[in-house]
Design a protein around this motif. Structure first.
Motif, PDB file in Angstrom:
ATOM      1  N   MET B  92      38.230 -15.324  26.522  1.00 46.96           N
ATOM      2  CA  MET B  92      39.118 -13.856  25.544  1.00 46.96           C
ATOM      3  C   MET B  92      40.039 -14.561  24.426  1.00 46.96           C
ATOM      4  O   MET B  92      40.294 -14.364  23.467  1.00 46.96           O
ATOM      5  N   PHE B  93      39.920 -16.180  24.652  1.00 52.08           N
ATOM      6  CA  PHE B  93      40.966 -17.047  24.158  1.00 52.08           C
ATOM      7  C   PHE B  93      40.421 -16.745  22.890  1.00 52.08           C
ATOM      8  O   PHE B  93      39.882 -17.476  21.932  1.00 52.08           O
ATOM      9  N   GLY B  94      40.881 -16.468  21.449  1.00 54.40           N
ATOM     10  CA  GLY B  94      40.792 -16.203  20.487  1.00 54.40           C
ATOM     11  C   GLY B  94      39.969 -15.460  19.455  1.00 54.40           C
ATOM     12  O   GLY B  94      39.243 -15.128  18.896  1.00 54.40           O
ATOM     13  N   HIS B  95      39.703 -14.030  20.539  1.00 56.23           N
ATOM     14  CA  HIS B  95      38.460 -13.331  19.911  1.00 56.23           C
ATOM     15  C   HIS B  95      39.095 -12.155  18.729  1.00 56.23           C
ATOM     16  O   HIS B  95      38.898 -11.670  18.639  1.00 56.23           O
ATOM     17  N   GLN B  96      40.261 -12.385  18.865  1.00 56.47           N
ATOM     18  CA  GLN B  96      41.138 -11.462  17.125  1.00 56.47           C
ATOM     19  C   GLN B  96      40.523 -12.646  16.394  1.00 56.47           C
ATOM     20  O   GLN B  96      41.047 -11.492  15.126  1.00 56.47           O
ATOM     21  N   PHE B  97      41.184 -13.670  16.316  1.00 62.56           N
ATOM     22  CA  PHE B  97      40.529 -13.957  15.069  1.00 62.56           C
ATOM     23  C   PHE B  97      38.227 -14.134  15.064  1.00 62.56           C
ATOM     24  O   PHE B  97      38.071 -14.289  13.890  1.00 62.56           O
ATOM     25  N   PHE B  98      37.904 -14.545  16.474  1.00 57.04           N
ATOM     26  CA  PHE B  98      36.609 -14.136  15.791  1.00 57.04           C
ATOM     27  C   PHE B  98      35.821 -12.285  14.725  1.00 57.04           C
ATOM     28  O   PHE B  98      34.841 -13.218  14.110  1.00 57.04           O
ATOM     29  N   ASP B 100      37.454 -10.985  12.708  1.00 61.82           N
ATOM     30  CA  ASP B 100      37.035 -10.742  12.085  1.00 61.82           C
ATOM     31  C   ASP B 100      35.925 -11.285  10.819  1.00 61.82           C
ATOM     32  O   ASP B 100      35.783 -11.081   8.999  1.00 61.82           O
ATOM     33  N   HIS B 101      35.354 -12.237  11.771  1.00 62.35           N
ATOM     34  CA  HIS B 101      33.688 -12.792  10.801  1.00 62.35           C
ATOM     35  C   HIS B 101      32.927 -11.883  11.707  1.00 62.35           C
ATOM     36  O   HIS B 101      31.385 -12.279  11.698  1.00 62.35           O
ATOM     37  N   PHE B 103      32.225 -11.379  14.663  1.00 60.39           N
ATOM     38  CA  PHE B 103      31.988 -11.264  16.514  1.00 60.39           C
ATOM     39  C   PHE B 103      32.516 -11.181  16.986  1.00 60.39           C
ATOM     40  O   PHE B 103      33.846 -11.193  17.024  1.00 60.39           O
TER      41      PHE B 103
END
Lengths: 373, 373
Positions: B92-98, B100-101, B103
């Motif tokens: 899950m780490f970083g999923h909120q950034f993914f 945006d693209h 993903f």
């Protein structure tokens, strides 16, 4: 431009089995509060986000909580380089998505040479680089020490560096002349692996992690942030906090700002009896305490008794009285077996043997004598 | 809209110690080639990206290679749910950034109820949910089986579902009536944990992972993609590839498209001698082979000899001749010690004892007789 410079968070760190996650959550909440107060333009973490290369799920979640608060919710650019404690390859997953949101997580040597621009400032984010990785990257077998590796990286940066900008280096390494403590993992063993401060000449400012003391180095352009918390009892007298950096009127102003932790750390050198009778007390009864005590032979379970009084006692080290040792060694030469045992007992218990003990020892000595005749 | 539906990549999987990473890299390159040919609008991975909750660095890097190719370089939306093999909290780490693209990496129950919209289609991306997690989330101790858990999740989705859209469920679970194989980890042991296909009525299409056979279930709206490769010898006859899904003129068209692997898998049941003399040969000498052979007693190191001929031999299982066993048991009752040994030797070596062997055994038997008298 206002920068918050952090380093050596070591999220998930344990001291003697005690997990510091609650203390770290407290510090991260302090950081967030301070970020709101001071309105920082960028937050920098100079390596060792985690304490180990495969961090626990709880550690990952705490770091994500910080990242979300700073970068996702407050839209503040976040620059992170990985340190020698971090598992760089694991942390890298997704980094190309992060930077779309000005969260730069640099974990590989390839990322070292492309600056991140913020206004007129170019940030070079150089993670901790293993000598073997550098050898392979530069195809150069002569790179044997971290000094040589960072020399080479800085040369490569110098080739592309734009002198019309302010150039800031962020990295994670051990500078010559700095103090070390117990909780800093050695970068490598058996090689001359520290780095000469003089090689940072091309940069206007160098923001480092690795050494836990914020004043491990005194230099006008090179700064350690110090670690998030006191991570070992050798750090008990070190201030912990963050570096507040301001670029204003073409000038860099750097200061260290301390933050009070949730739980402080104390190292108490005393006598067991003085602690138990409260002649000596810690500054704060909730501190993480390392006791270094004499007189421990008077009780069978001193750690239990100390923890009853001070639940955050993490370490107990006996004070061995060196003079007694020497005396014992000298005396042995001119004493009978019985006298040696009696004086050994006396020196430890500070009482002579009882009549019953004398009789028992003499009986046993006689039996041994009989066997060896 | 054209969808590529994948599942059960199990990146980093080993069979009997043999790492399949090269085979998986080959398949991922096939996927990328096919994505370019078919011009998919979205790629879906229905769980079990990795084979274990803490994947190797190489496995992480291979998945990132795929993510980068599909989503970063080709800008194709990528929807991923985690499966029971994945470490959801780590992934899950970083999923909120993914996202945006485009993903979408859904790894928690919280993410299940918010659809991802693409044109007129709403995708509900429901990761594999542990019963304990569901109990806690819904504050409902009565949720004991996966059937109950998914029933409850689907009820919650139904409450917010927009009937004017096409609604697609993506998840990772075991549907009643499907076949299982050796490489599918049991979702849980000791509970009735499979899910009734009828509960998917609210959805126009259901794209699943978990079962490795693409035809484990036959249903007009519910489909398994099948796994990336044959991950166990029980899957030797299963086709592997991807599901090609098209939404055109208000209709869903779904087909399975096979992909030839780098290395195929064969299960050969024969006699050792027939293999060694090449009377029986694999379809492809480079296949991963499980031999199940009779006549293994004729050689001391059959695995070595098989690997010399077929280096990708991964398993050797002896065929035990059941009739001989029974005969031996029966005969023992009416034979002398010597006769038992002689017939045992003969049944294994298919040759009688030599004169020297007969003499030696008789001598030893006499000595034993002497000792026990």
């Amino acid at each position: 431009m206002k920068i918050m410079h952090l380093g050596d968070l070591h999220i998930g760190k344990k001291i003697n089995g005690h997990l510091l996650l609650d203390d770290q959550k407290f510090m991260i909440d302090q950081y967030i509060k301070i970020i709101d107060e001071k309105q920082f333009d960028v937050v920098i973490i100079a390596g060792d986000v985690y304490d180990r290369s495969i961090p626990s799920i709880e550690a990952i979640q705490l770091f994500e909580y910080f990242v979300k608060a700073v970068n996702v919710e407050r839209n503040i650019p976040l620059f992170v380089v990985t340190g020698n404690h971090d598992g760089a390859s694991r942390m890298m997953f997704g980094h190309q998505f992060f930077k779309d949101h000005a969260f730069y997580l640099n974990a590989s040597i390839q990322q070292a040479f492309q600056p991140v621009a913020l206004d007129d400032v170019h940030f070079y984010l150089v993670p901790y680089i293993d000598t073997d990785v550098a050898k392979y990257y530069f195809k150069d077998e002569t790179l044997k020490t971290h000094g040589q590796v960072y020399q080479r990286i800085i040369e490569a940066i110098s080739d592309v560096l734009d002198d019309t900008k302010q150039n800031v280096l962020v990295s994670h390494l051990f500078i010559t002349g700095s103090e070390t403590t117990d909780s800093e993992k050695e970068l490598s063993i058996g090689t001359i692996d520290n780095v000469d401060v003089n090689m940072f000449k091309p940069f206007d400012l160098v923001l480092l992690g690795h050494l836990h003391h914020p004043f491990a180095l005194t230099h006008d352009r090179v700064f350690y942030s110090g670690s998030m918390l006191k991570f070992s009892f050798s750090e008990v007298n070190q201030p912990k906090g963050y570096r507040y950096i301001e670029y204003i009127n073409n000038e860099w102003k750097v200061q260290f700002v301390p933050i009070a932790p949730k739980t402080d750390m104390e190292h108490i050198v005393s006598d067991f009896d003085a602690i138990i009778t409260k002649k000596v007390t810690p500054k704060n009864p909730n501190s993480y305490i390392k006791f270094e005590l004499s007189g421990l032979h008077l009780t069978t379970d001193p750690m239990r008794r100390l923890k009853e009084m001070y639940p955050n006692t993490l370490e107990l080290k006996p004070i061995v009285e060196a003079i007694d040792e020497v005396k014992a060694v000298v005396d042995v030469m001119n004493k009978t077996d019985f006298e040696i045992i009696a004086s050994f007992y006396e020196s430890f218990h500070q009482n002579p043997l009882s009549t019953h003990q004398v009789e028992t020892i003499q009986r046993i000595l006689k039996e041994v004598q009989h066997e060896t005749d």
